[in-house]
Motif scaffolding. Structure first.
Motif, PDB file in Angstrom:
ATOM      1  N   SER A  72       8.395   4.654   6.437  1.00 50.07           N
ATOM      2  CA  SER A  72       8.541   5.891   5.674  1.00 50.07           C
ATOM      3  C   SER A  72       9.118   5.543   4.305  1.00 50.07           C
ATOM      4  O   SER A  72      10.007   4.691   4.201  1.00 50.07           O
ATOM      5  CB  SER A  72       9.489   6.838   6.406  1.00 50.07           C
ATOM      6  OG  SER A  72       9.872   7.898   5.564  1.00 50.07           O
ATOM      7  N   TRP A  89       5.656  -5.722   2.250  1.00 51.67           N
ATOM      8  CA  TRP A  89       5.714  -7.123   2.655  1.00 51.67           C
ATOM      9  C   TRP A  89       7.190  -7.503   2.691  1.00 51.67           C
ATOM     10  O   TRP A  89       7.888  -7.437   1.681  1.00 51.67           O
ATOM     11  CB  TRP A  89       4.962  -8.030   1.695  1.00 51.67           C
ATOM     12  CG  TRP A  89       5.168  -9.472   2.033  1.00 51.67           C
ATOM     13  CD1 TRP A  89       5.926 -10.365   1.345  1.00 51.67           C
ATOM     14  CD2 TRP A  89       4.653 -10.167   3.167  1.00 51.67           C
ATOM     15  NE1 TRP A  89       5.901 -11.579   1.975  1.00 51.67           N
ATOM     16  CE2 TRP A  89       5.126 -11.479   3.101  1.00 51.67           C
ATOM     17  CE3 TRP A  89       3.833  -9.797   4.235  1.00 51.67           C
ATOM     18  CZ2 TRP A  89       4.805 -12.436   4.066  1.00 51.67           C
ATOM     19  CZ3 TRP A  89       3.517 -10.757   5.186  1.00 51.67           C
ATOM     20  CH2 TRP A  89       3.988 -12.052   5.093  1.00 51.67           C
ATOM     21  N   ASN A 120       1.038  11.091   3.447  1.00 50.68           N
ATOM     22  CA  ASN A 120       1.926  11.014   4.607  1.00 50.68           C
ATOM     23  C   ASN A 120       3.314  10.470   4.283  1.00 50.68           C
ATOM     24  O   ASN A 120       4.125  10.274   5.185  1.00 50.68           O
ATOM     25  CB  ASN A 120       1.282  10.173   5.710  1.00 50.68           C
ATOM     26  CG  ASN A 120       0.024  10.816   6.239  1.00 50.68           C
ATOM     27  OD1 ASN A 120       0.003  12.010   6.538  1.00 50.68           O
ATOM     28  ND2 ASN A 120      -1.054  10.046   6.314  1.00 50.68           N
ATOM     29  N   ASP A 148       0.762   5.484   0.901  1.00 51.88           N
ATOM     30  CA  ASP A 148       0.078   6.667   1.433  1.00 51.88           C
ATOM     31  C   ASP A 148       0.871   7.881   0.969  1.00 51.88           C
ATOM     32  O   ASP A 148       1.840   8.280   1.602  1.00 51.88           O
ATOM     33  CB  ASP A 148       0.026   6.586   2.957  1.00 51.88           C
ATOM     34  CG  ASP A 148      -0.682   7.771   3.601  1.00 51.88           C
ATOM     35  OD1 ASP A 148      -1.010   8.743   2.884  1.00 51.88           O
ATOM     36  OD2 ASP A 148      -0.897   7.717   4.824  1.00 51.88           O
ATOM     37  N   ARG A 167       4.353  -7.770   7.497  1.00 50.56           N
ATOM     38  CA  ARG A 167       3.972  -6.492   6.869  1.00 50.56           C
ATOM     39  C   ARG A 167       4.457  -5.383   7.781  1.00 50.56           C
ATOM     40  O   ARG A 167       4.302  -5.461   8.994  1.00 50.56           O
ATOM     41  CB  ARG A 167       2.458  -6.395   6.740  1.00 50.56           C
ATOM     42  CG  ARG A 167       1.885  -7.249   5.647  1.00 50.56           C
ATOM     43  CD  ARG A 167       0.373  -7.260   5.700  1.00 50.56           C
ATOM     44  NE  ARG A 167      -0.216  -5.956   5.457  1.00 50.56           N
ATOM     45  CZ  ARG A 167      -1.024  -5.681   4.437  1.00 50.56           C
ATOM     46  NH1 ARG A 167      -1.339  -6.623   3.581  1.00 50.56           N
ATOM     47  NH2 ARG A 167      -1.521  -4.485   4.285  1.00 50.56           N
ATOM     48  N   LEU A 168       5.020  -4.346   7.179  1.00 46.79           N
ATOM     49  CA  LEU A 168       5.538  -3.219   7.943  1.00 46.79           C
ATOM     50  C   LEU A 168       5.041  -1.914   7.342  1.00 46.79           C
ATOM     51  O   LEU A 168       4.911  -1.804   6.127  1.00 46.79           O
ATOM     52  CB  LEU A 168       7.073  -3.216   7.922  1.00 46.79           C
ATOM     53  CG  LEU A 168       7.784  -4.457   8.446  1.00 46.79           C
ATOM     54  CD1 LEU A 168       9.256  -4.391   8.105  1.00 46.79           C
ATOM     55  CD2 LEU A 168       7.587  -4.565   9.938  1.00 46.79           C
ATOM     56  N   ASN A 169       4.788  -0.931   8.180  1.00 46.78           N
ATOM     57  CA  ASN A 169       4.427   0.409   7.742  1.00 46.78           C
ATOM     58  C   ASN A 169       5.670   1.264   7.927  1.00 46.78           C
ATOM     59  O   ASN A 169       6.117   1.472   9.064  1.00 46.78           O
ATOM     60  CB  ASN A 169       3.253   0.930   8.575  1.00 46.78           C
ATOM     61  CG  ASN A 169       2.729   2.243   8.051  1.00 46.78           C
ATOM     62  OD1 ASN A 169       3.478   3.080   7.557  1.00 46.78           O
ATOM     63  ND2 ASN A 169       1.442   2.441   8.175  1.00 46.78           N
ATOM     64  N   GLU A 202       0.854  -1.190   0.000  1.00 46.67           N
ATOM     65  CA  GLU A 202       0.000   0.000   0.000  1.00 46.67           C
ATOM     66  C   GLU A 202       0.885   1.233   0.000  1.00 46.67           C
ATOM     67  O   GLU A 202       2.002   1.197   0.504  1.00 46.67           O
ATOM     68  CB  GLU A 202      -0.884   0.049   1.248  1.00 46.67           C
ATOM     69  CG  GLU A 202      -1.878  -1.069   1.367  1.00 46.67           C
ATOM     70  CD  GLU A 202      -2.632  -1.017   2.692  1.00 46.67           C
ATOM     71  OE1 GLU A 202      -2.795   0.081   3.261  1.00 46.67           O
ATOM     72  OE2 GLU A 202      -3.036  -2.085   3.158  1.00 46.67           O
ATOM     73  N   ARG A 219       4.258   7.437   3.348  1.00 47.54           N
ATOM     74  CA  ARG A 219       4.476   6.152   4.007  1.00 47.54           C
ATOM     75  C   ARG A 219       4.040   5.029   3.074  1.00 47.54           C
ATOM     76  O   ARG A 219       3.273   5.243   2.148  1.00 47.54           O
ATOM     77  CB  ARG A 219       3.717   6.073   5.325  1.00 47.54           C
ATOM     78  CG  ARG A 219       4.141   7.189   6.269  1.00 47.54           C
ATOM     79  CD  ARG A 219       3.937   6.950   7.714  1.00 47.54           C
ATOM     80  NE  ARG A 219       4.410   5.741   8.295  1.00 47.54           N
ATOM     81  CZ  ARG A 219       5.622   5.562   8.832  1.00 47.54           C
ATOM     82  NH1 ARG A 219       6.504   6.537   8.786  1.00 47.54           N
ATOM     83  NH2 ARG A 219       5.953   4.424   9.395  1.00 47.54           N
ATOM     84  N   ALA A 220       4.540   3.844   3.344  1.00 49.04           N
ATOM     85  CA  ALA A 220       4.168   2.675   2.543  1.00 49.04           C
ATOM     86  C   ALA A 220       4.063   1.456   3.441  1.00 49.04           C
ATOM     87  O   ALA A 220       4.805   1.328   4.418  1.00 49.04           O
ATOM     88  CB  ALA A 220       5.204   2.421   1.452  1.00 49.04           C
ATOM     89  N   VAL A 221       3.133   0.576   3.108  1.00 53.07           N
ATOM     90  CA  VAL A 221       3.061  -0.727   3.748  1.00 53.07           C
ATOM     91  C   VAL A 221       3.813  -1.675   2.828  1.00 53.07           C
ATOM     92  O   VAL A 221       3.563  -1.709   1.624  1.00 53.07           O
ATOM     93  CB  VAL A 221       1.608  -1.189   3.957  1.00 53.07           C
ATOM     94  CG1 VAL A 221       1.568  -2.599   4.518  1.00 53.07           C
ATOM     95  CG2 VAL A 221       0.867  -0.221   4.866  1.00 53.07           C
TER      96      VAL A 221
END
Length: 63
Positions: free
Chosen positions: A45, A34, A28, A25, A41-43, A23, A30-32
């Motif tokens: 910068s 894998w 902001n 964003d 999964r990590l969120n 994903e 940011r990215a999700v």
């Protein structure tokens, strides 16, 4: 990297190993991702992600 440069499904480098973008964003920056190496999964910068031409997308490893 910049969030506008990313594409869902793209493989990029994160902490010296390849990860997949899940994903994005753009508001902001940011990215999700894998992380196949750690099975998580990590969120993060987008500034922590790096485009790397040696990232071999089919094998999840560098060639």
């Amino acid at each position: 990297m910049n969030a506008k440069e990313l594409n869902i499904g793209e493989w990029v480098e994160y902490k010296q190993h390849p990860v997949s973008i899940v994903e994005i964003d753009t508001q902001n920056e940011r990215a999700v991702i894998w992380d196949n190496q750690n099975n998580s999964r990590l969120n993060v910068s987008v500034k922590e992600l790096h485009d790397d031409p040696q990232c071999h997308c089919d094998s999840h490893v560098y060639y």
